[in-house]
Scaffold this motif. Structure first.
Motif, PDB file in Angstrom:
ATOM      1  N   THR A  80      38.330  42.499  32.219  1.00 42.13           N
ATOM      2  CA  THR A  80      38.508  42.275  33.645  1.00 42.13           C
ATOM      3  C   THR A  80      37.705  43.274  34.475  1.00 42.13           C
ATOM      4  N   GLY A  81      37.423  42.879  35.714  1.00 37.59           N
ATOM      5  CA  GLY A  81      36.706  43.764  36.624  1.00 37.59           C
ATOM      6  C   GLY A  81      37.500  45.021  36.925  1.00 37.59           C
ATOM      7  N   GLU A  82      38.831  44.894  37.064  1.00 41.99           N
ATOM      8  CA  GLU A  82      39.659  46.056  37.343  1.00 41.99           C
ATOM      9  C   GLU A  82      39.562  47.077  36.212  1.00 41.99           C
ATOM     10  N   ARG A  83      39.621  46.581  34.994  1.00 40.50           N
ATOM     11  CA  ARG A  83      39.555  47.485  33.847  1.00 40.50           C
ATOM     12  C   ARG A  83      38.203  48.187  33.786  1.00 40.50           C
ATOM     13  N   ALA A 203      38.562  29.556  35.910  1.00 38.16           N
ATOM     14  CA  ALA A 203      38.693  30.929  36.378  1.00 38.16           C
ATOM     15  C   ALA A 203      37.319  31.576  36.444  1.00 38.16           C
ATOM     16  N   GLN A 204      37.083  32.319  37.532  1.00 39.61           N
ATOM     17  CA  GLN A 204      35.749  32.873  37.771  1.00 39.61           C
ATOM     18  C   GLN A 204      35.803  34.388  37.962  1.00 39.61           C
ATOM     19  N   ALA A 205      34.743  35.059  37.472  1.00 42.44           N
ATOM     20  CA  ALA A 205      34.633  36.497  37.623  1.00 42.44           C
ATOM     21  C   ALA A 205      34.618  36.865  39.105  1.00 42.44           C
TER      22      ALA A 205
END
Length: 209
Positions: A80-83, A203-205
């Protein structure tokens, strides 16, 4: 008066008087709110944004230089982007523990899911007990509780009896237990109004992860 004509001066005076009265009322309310405490915060509901809101709080802590931590109970297998953002840029301020292995229909192994949830909860307790950590995000723990991977009463008792006074704990995921909602200090329910997934959009980045 035409549609493009400016409002009469009296309209501005009434508006200013109304806003002044409103400000005085708000200032009085805010002056009465002086207490601080570590909150139990729940983000639940069928709508999108539960984890996103939790990560928004984590980023606020980072911006204030407040140590924080994340334990992911379900999405641990996702990139994920957050990670990426936290692990690459703020590892000194936020610990990130991806303990889940995906949704239960992906693992198809309840014993494995229970073991992963238990491992995540043990790490969560360790982090919450640390008085230096100001906020702990338990991402998607509500799903683990719903499927009974973790005993609800154990989680409630720990938050009630062992959470340090000034530590914030955020629990996300749909179908939060009524008992958790009752015990929490702040509860937000995300309501699904419209979602592109129903229109065939994956689902999209940047949006979902």
């Amino acid at each position: 008066m035409t549609a493009d004509a400016p409002a009469p001066e009296a309209d501005f005076d009434r508006h200013n008087a109304k806003m002044a009265k409103k400000k005085a009322s708000r200032d009085k309310i805010m002056a009465s709110k002086q207490g601080e405490k570590g909150l139990v915060i729940v983000h639940t509901g069928t709508g999108k944004g539960k984890s996103s809101s939790g990560f928004g709080m984590i980023l606020r802590c980072i911006a204030h230089g407040m140590p924080s931590a994340v334990v992911q109970f379900i999405k641990g297998a996702w990139d994920t982007g957050e990670r990426r953002l936290i692990e690459q840029n703020f590892p000194d301020l936020c610990q990130f523990h991806a303990m889940g292995e995906g949704f239960t229909w992906e693992t198809q192994d309840k014993a494995r899911d229970i073991a992963a949830a238990r491992k995540g909860w043990d790490k969560a307790k360790e982090l919450i007990r640390d008085p230096n950590i100001r906020m702990v995000l338990l991402d998607e723990i509500n799903i683990a509780l719903r499927y009974e991977y973790l005993p609800l009463e154990e989680v409630l008792t720990f938050l009630r009896e062992e959470k340090p006074e000034m530590t914030h704990v955020v629990l996300t995921g749909r179908n939060a237990a009524p008992e958790l909602i009752e015990q929490a200090d702040l509860v937000t329910e995300m309501t699904l109004v419209k979602h592109p997934f129903r229109g065939g959009i994956k689902a999209q980045a940047g949006v979902e992860f």
